[in-house]
Design an enzyme around this catalytic site. Sequence first.
Site, mmCIF file in Angstrom:
data_model
loop_
_atom_site.group_PDB
_atom_site.id
_atom_site.type_symbol
_atom_site.label_atom_id
_atom_site.label_comp_id
_atom_site.label_asym_id
_atom_site.label_seq_id
_atom_site.Cartn_x
_atom_site.Cartn_y
_atom_site.Cartn_z
ATOM 1 N N ASP A 28 79.404 27.818 13.332
ATOM 2 C CA ASP A 28 79.546 28.754 12.236
ATOM 3 C C ASP A 28 80.007 30.081 12.856
ATOM 4 O O ASP A 28 80.054 30.225 14.074
ATOM 5 C CB ASP A 28 78.226 28.896 11.446
HETATM 6 C C1 GLC Z 1 80.118 32.025 7.130
HETATM 7 C C2 GLC Z 1 79.303 30.898 6.553
HETATM 8 C C3 GLC Z 1 80.029 29.586 6.569
HETATM 9 C C4 GLC Z 1 81.519 29.823 6.447
HETATM 10 C C5 GLC Z 1 81.976 30.539 7.708
HETATM 11 C C6 GLC Z 1 83.469 30.875 7.671
HETATM 12 O O1 GLC Z 1 79.279 32.916 7.816
HETATM 13 O O2 GLC Z 1 78.000 30.673 7.049
HETATM 14 O O3 GLC Z 1 79.506 28.806 5.491
HETATM 15 O O4 GLC Z 1 82.196 28.593 6.324
HETATM 16 O O5 GLC Z 1 81.238 31.736 7.944
HETATM 17 O O6 GLC Z 1 83.710 31.808 6.650
#
Ligand code: GLC
Length: 740
Positions: free
Chosen positions: A277
Amino acid sequence: MKKILLGLLGLTALTAMAAPLTEAEIDAAVADLIGKMTVEEKVGQLNQLSGRGLDPGMVALVAEGKVGSLLNEVDPATVNALQRQAVENSRLGIPLIIARDVIHGFKTIFPIPLGQAASWNEDVVRQGARIAADEASSVGVRWTFSPMVDIARDARWGRIAEGFGEDPVLASRLGVAMVEGYQGDDLSKPNTMAACVKHFAGYGAAESGKDYNTTWIPEVLLRDVYLPPFKAAADAGAATFMCSFNDINGVPSSGNRYLLHDILRDEWGWNGLIVSDWGSIEQMRNHGFSRDLREAALQGAKATVDVDMENYAYTQHLADLVASGEVSMDELDAMVANVLRLKYKLGLFDNPYVDETAVAFYAPASLDAARRAVEESAILLKNNGVLPIDFNAVKTVAVVGPMADAQHDQAGTWVFDLEKEHSVTPLMTLNEKWGKKVKYAKGLAHSRDRKHDGFEEALKAAQGADVVLYFAGEEAVLSGEAHSRADINLPGAQKELLRELKMAGKPVVMIVQAGRPLTIADDAELCDAVVYLFHGGTMAGPGIVNVLSGEVNPSGKLPVSFPKMVGQLPLYYNHKNTGRPAEGITYIDDIELEAGQTSTGCTSFFLDAGDGPAFPFGYGLSYTTFEYGTPRLSSAEIAPDGSVTVVCDVTNSGSVAGSEVAQLYVRDLVGSLARPVKELKDFQKISLQPGETKTVVFNLPASSLGFTNLKNEYVVEPGDFQLWVAGDSASGTPVAFAIK
Ligand code: GLC
């Protein structure tokens, strides 16, 4: 690969028609390419950055093969310009993958996933994902960070909005439908997107519902509640997974080899790509799990996190870790192979560019589908007969509330590409259909507004109307990531405004648009009807009005339990019975002065909230009524490797056609571990004409009645069970059966 082959044979014209590469052809191509790559080029493929247009630094990194994928680049011309740098200027010409959080639509916004879950309809979810893939891929997005299948049992958690609720069976079925919608039957087709199942795992168990918070999840609970939707999506062929921010019992998922490698890759046999993430590898330092970024990179690589999203952990340290032997070349190559395999599967080596003339959004059929999704997601929580409204018969309708005309906020969270001017609000729809009858008084400037300046005008509108439509709820920003709430009442002065409107003495229909269950039990008491919609998206207006007018008979069912009070959380239907289940509830105001210690009995309930939800999981009313017969079983005894057929008649005993979700629940009365009082095992959504009876048939394998024991074995134990077929988790009469 195939392009070269066909080219050699002078059959290049057939290239575009070429069948997708086989697994073996992909593996061969990947191995051949890896054999040519330097360590720096390999690490480059593992690097995912957020788009910065044609920033010269970005262009240089792409041209040098130091970026493998981008997220948040959605301008097709920019996508093609960067892709040309990768394909035509970098040494090996490896194409980029472009990713985006397309969570519930790209431009045509569908209800938030929690809303889609309320439809209990896989076709609704699959179609929404298909439309999202068509729209997003038309600008070059070929990887979406969706579906989110985190089980959520705590409405304080803002990200409850993004998932399919509290039940593993419902979340599994709908998560699979979303994967199918995004990926279609051939990922190499240019209008598909690789799904990304997230957030693996246990993110929804954040203590106190506070986002990013730690989780304590016994493995038996992890395996029986939190992992099943991920397993279902993996088995359905989801191309990628995303590891979660949280730690599970002290181990952050981004460094959790047991979770990502031993369970996901080894035990489940899934061989896709795992992306971190945003910054989650680097954040293992904040967890106090990694001494420094180098150790975080090592832990991420050993956990088999392939792609490093906006972390720079891998670009800064992975080559050094390989040089030192702490990460073997084979381990590095396995990570790179997962990236390259995905690029081949997506057909990007053959077709890296997006057709800039084919950008397409808001097709009428897509908008219709989005409206139908709203209609199927709306949940009728209360109706004393005031609904449906005959708008042709009423003289004046007062339309009040901060969510009546909220083009931005009705779309809900995670709508990076929303063009709010395309949102059709309830007020717009009502004005278009019955404008002369509508008296609009917003009452509050927005959902958090605490000022009473608009109350007088709102009350006056109500006094002059035959019926009041009160559009309450949450702005989009009050749910979603990093947006947990410790108080889940209607925000601002909405409760006060409702009580002001009641002074007009007219019927009040409250329509709530929110990103989570809200504690509205006391508000609902004051209303003649309540319709709940988890943020409905672009077509929330027409969808809601079609339900209010009776053009559509509501069929939504709750995918989450609604608490009476926030203090009850976490709250879920498939709870254990405890040694002292609630009985003889005495409420706080009924307790005698100087009452004795044991005067209220000693069972499990709250003195102020009693026990159980305000509205139970699976609950939703209709404009008609449905009667359930007694379920009939093919046998009252089934072998541990057998199954039982469950048959149940459902009758539309009312006067209008409607759809009903027949839900099959079971209870294992005694187990080597205490078992839940109910567990959803299957469901079917059926449509019935007035007076019509349909027989729903479920096949219930004994293998679905097992659980994980303390030795981490999935066991099906002999014993007595109960079974219900009903319209929600709190209704029905059980029938007995046994596993012998
Ligand atoms: C965010 C979220 C995730 C998302 C990623 C990219 O912090 O936790 O769900 O896909 O970053 O935006």
